[in-house]
Write an enzyme that holds these catalytic residues in place. Structure first.
Site, PDB file in Angstrom:
ATOM      1  NE  ARG A   1      -0.959   0.045   4.749  1.00  0.00           N
ATOM      2  CZ  ARG A   1      -1.343   0.499   5.972  1.00  0.00           C
ATOM      3  NH1 ARG A   1      -2.351   1.522   6.050  1.00  0.00           N
ATOM      4  NH2 ARG A   1      -0.832   0.056   7.193  1.00  0.00           N
TER       5      ARG A   1
ATOM      6  CB  SER B   1      -6.103   3.572   5.947  1.00  0.00           C
ATOM      7  OG  SER B   1      -6.256   2.273   5.896  1.00  0.00           O
TER       8      SER B   1
ATOM      9  CD  GLU C   1     -17.528   1.914   1.063  1.00  0.00           C
ATOM     10  OE1 GLU C   1     -18.731   2.023   1.077  1.00  0.00           O
ATOM     11  OE2 GLU C   1     -16.866   2.243   2.043  1.00  0.00           O
TER      12      GLU C   1
END
Lengths: 330, 284
Positions: free
Chosen positions: A23, A49, A70
């Site tokens: 990530r 995040s 989302e």
């Protein structure tokens, strides 16, 4: 042992191998390639995040906070793409594709919209958050969609390249990334192409094919099988799950005659299934699918979960020995 | 948008479109009649007066964009686009047939003038937000129009978007809600009440206008008003009659997803031809 053509990390087998999350590779790459004014980053309340904080700071006018929504994010990304932008729709893999799959299907893929999707904290890497938060179904969910390209890079450097290539590729791309800091396997000089697998280690006894950071466990297993059991296995890395590199796969099993696939995902519908589909049609081959066995996960550290769900290097060694015995006895 | 409204021409076009829709649905043997007829006046006003578009250059980056989110009423979209010159009218008889660009629900890139894929409710709305956002990022002055049904507002995605647009100050967005009070299973207020819809949207910080969706002056003036609203998006609640223009179809939810048979189509066309001059007066 390592394929010299790939310029892999020579310190991969050291105890203090460098660790970095995929990530982070995504976040760093997006800042670098974010110079392109077409690139827009969207997230659902997960800026830090997803390692988007640097992008948000560098390009505030092209960073879109969508809030915890989302479905809306995937739709907005589609609208941006149909207007010529290259949007990155970013959240955890257990929210995207699962919470917005209908939008990925009709808005993104049916229109072949140029949307890039990031699913982070995938596989077993979100361990302590428990079974509810582990994403073990995402590969199956995105793989089934026409027009979708599915990438699951194996380390930090390869994730950077995956982001670069996803930007060049016109059409929907899903990139699966991990929360956990995992070993650096490749280097900045390792080649990467969408749709190409990599032969990390050459061998004759059996093919170990893996996808994502779990490739490290396969490498460790290959090393131990050679050192302790004098068995030389071939290790293939599949950073692209769709379209799959059929040629490299088939050439390998032509040589070895048997294959074990390894993935941080459910057994049904994932990477092992994709391999089985290709081999069944082209070169039926005895296969063992090492994956989570049709069960939900639970809380625990990344390593504890790999151990409990049978995906650590020791398990790969044991399964390889069992599988070789079974196939050879027939 | 021109200043003077040619009511007579608009009424005539709307009547032609309604007749085309009936013929298309008869030929297709399936499809959605009520919403297609009910929104014919809005489609006419949009494509023959309001939108800044050029059918010969359908991807002009400065064009106004119309997004249909309730894709099942695409017969009226196809009829309108053909009438406006986006493609040949002969294609209209291929609605819902094999190897046809006129899919049962619109597919992006299949036909000039189709701006999005739709067919799963709520999804076009978010796409319109993305398009409006792109125009803002590009500092363009074109507008994005999106139509949704009213039953469609039962989808959670709509309310995700309804929060987003005012937050991002998308004053280049006009949302037209086809408030015809019907959905497949019955009246919206019986299935899942939406009222007080105006209050709901105002509390989300939308600029809200309620109009008679069969009155051309109101349709055009509300869209004009939306252009002068700064810092927030506009929602136009357009009260329409499902099946408008065909007496035996009007107000009947049973006609939501049903085509006419041959007898019904003939009766419908007769009924439509008696409409002349009645559209504007509906509200008076």
């Amino acid at each position: 042992m390592l394929n010299p053509k790939l310029h892999l990390n020579e310190e991969i087998f050291l105890k203090d191998v460098e660790l970095k999350s995929t990530r982070q590779g995504f976040g760093d790459a997006l800042v670098e390639f974010g110079k392109d004014p077409r690139i827009i980053a969207l997230t659902c309340d997960l800026t830090e995040s997803l390692k988007l904080d640097k992008f948000a700071k560098a390009y505030p006018e092209r960073f879109i906070e969508v809030g915890i929504a989302e479905q809306n994010m995937a739709g907005i990304a589609t609208g941006l793409a149909l207007s010529g932008k290259i949007p990155f729709s970013c959240t955890h893999a257990n929210f995207q594709p699962s919470q917005n799959w209908a939008q990925l299907r009709l808005s993104v893929c049916f229109s072949n919209a140029n949307v890039k999707l990031i699913g982070s904290h995938s596989g077993l890497s979100n361990g302590p958050d428990g079974g509810a938060a582990l994403s073990l179904e995402d590969i199956a969910l995105v793989r089934v969609l026409p027009n979708m390209t599915v990438l699951n890079p194996i380390d930090y450097w390869q994730t950077q390249k995956a982001v670069e290539m996803a930007i060049k590729h016109v059409g929907p791309v899903y990139i699966r990334v991990s929360k956990e800091e995992t070993p650096i396997i490749t280097s900045a000089d390792t080649p990467f192409e969408i749709g190409k697998a990599q032969v990390l280690v050459e061998g004759e006894a059996l093919t170990l094919a893996a996808t994502g950071p779990i490739v490290y466990e396969a490498l460790q297993a290959a090393k131990e099988l050679k050192a302790k059991h004098h068995i030389e296995v071939e290790v293939l890395a599949f950073p692209t799950i769709k379209p799959m590199d059929e040629e490299t796969l088939i050439n390998s099993v032509k040589k070895t005659g048997k294959i074990i696939t390894i993935e941080e995902h459910q057994k049904y519908g994932g990477f092992g299934s994709a391999v089985a589909e290709i081999l069944a049609e082209n070169l039926p081959t005895p296969q063992k699918i090492m994956a989570v066995q049709d069960t939900f996960g639970e809380s625990g550290s990344y390593q504890e979960l790999k151990d409990k769900y049978g995906l650590s290097s020791q398990h790969i060694v044991i399964e390889t020995l069992k599988f070789l015995e079974k196939v050879n006895s027939k | 948008m021109p200043n003077n409204i040619n009511l007579e021409a608009l009424e005539k076009t709307a009547e032609t479109l309604r007749e085309t829709v009936i013929k298309m649905l008869l030929e297709a043997k399936s499809g959605h009649t009520a919403g297609s007829l009910g929104t014919a006046d809005i489609f006419t006003a949009l494509y023959f007066h309001i939108l800044n578009i050029d059918p010969k250059n359908p991807t002009d980056p400065t064009r106004d964009i119309f997004v249909l989110s309730n894709g099942h009423i695409c017969p009226i979209l196809y009829a309108t686009l053909a009438e406006r010159g986006y493609f040949d009218k002969s294609l209209l008889w291929k609605l819902r047939k094999i190897n046809s660009p006129l899919q049962g629900h619109p597919k992006y890139n299949e036909l000039p003038g189709i701006e999005n894929s739709s067919g799963s409710l709520g999804q076009g709305f978010s796409q319109a937000l993305g398009m409006a956002l792109a125009a803002k990022i590009n500092k363009q002055s074109n507008r994005v129009y999106v139509m949704t049904g009213d039953g469609e507002l039962e989808e959670g995605q709509i309310w995700e978007g309804a929060m987003f647009a005012p937050n991002k100050k998308l004053d280049n967005l006009t949302w037209i809600i086809d408030r015809n009070n019907i959905q497949i299973d019955g009246q919206t207020e019986d299935v899942m009440p939406l009222e007080n819809l105006r209050n709901k949207l105002e509390s989300f910080n939308w600029f809200v206008v309620e109009i008679d969706g069969h009155n051309f002056e109101e349709i055009i003036n509300s869209c004009r008003m939306a252009k002068s609203v700064a810092q927030r998006p506009t929602a136009i609640i357009a009260h329409t009659i499902p099946g408008k223009g065909v007496d035996f179809m009007e107000y009947k939810f049973e006609w939501h997803g049903k085509p006419p048979n041959k007898d019904q189509a003939l009766k419908a066309i007769k009924s439509l031809r008696s409409l002349q001059g009645k559209i504007k007066s509906e509200y008076d």
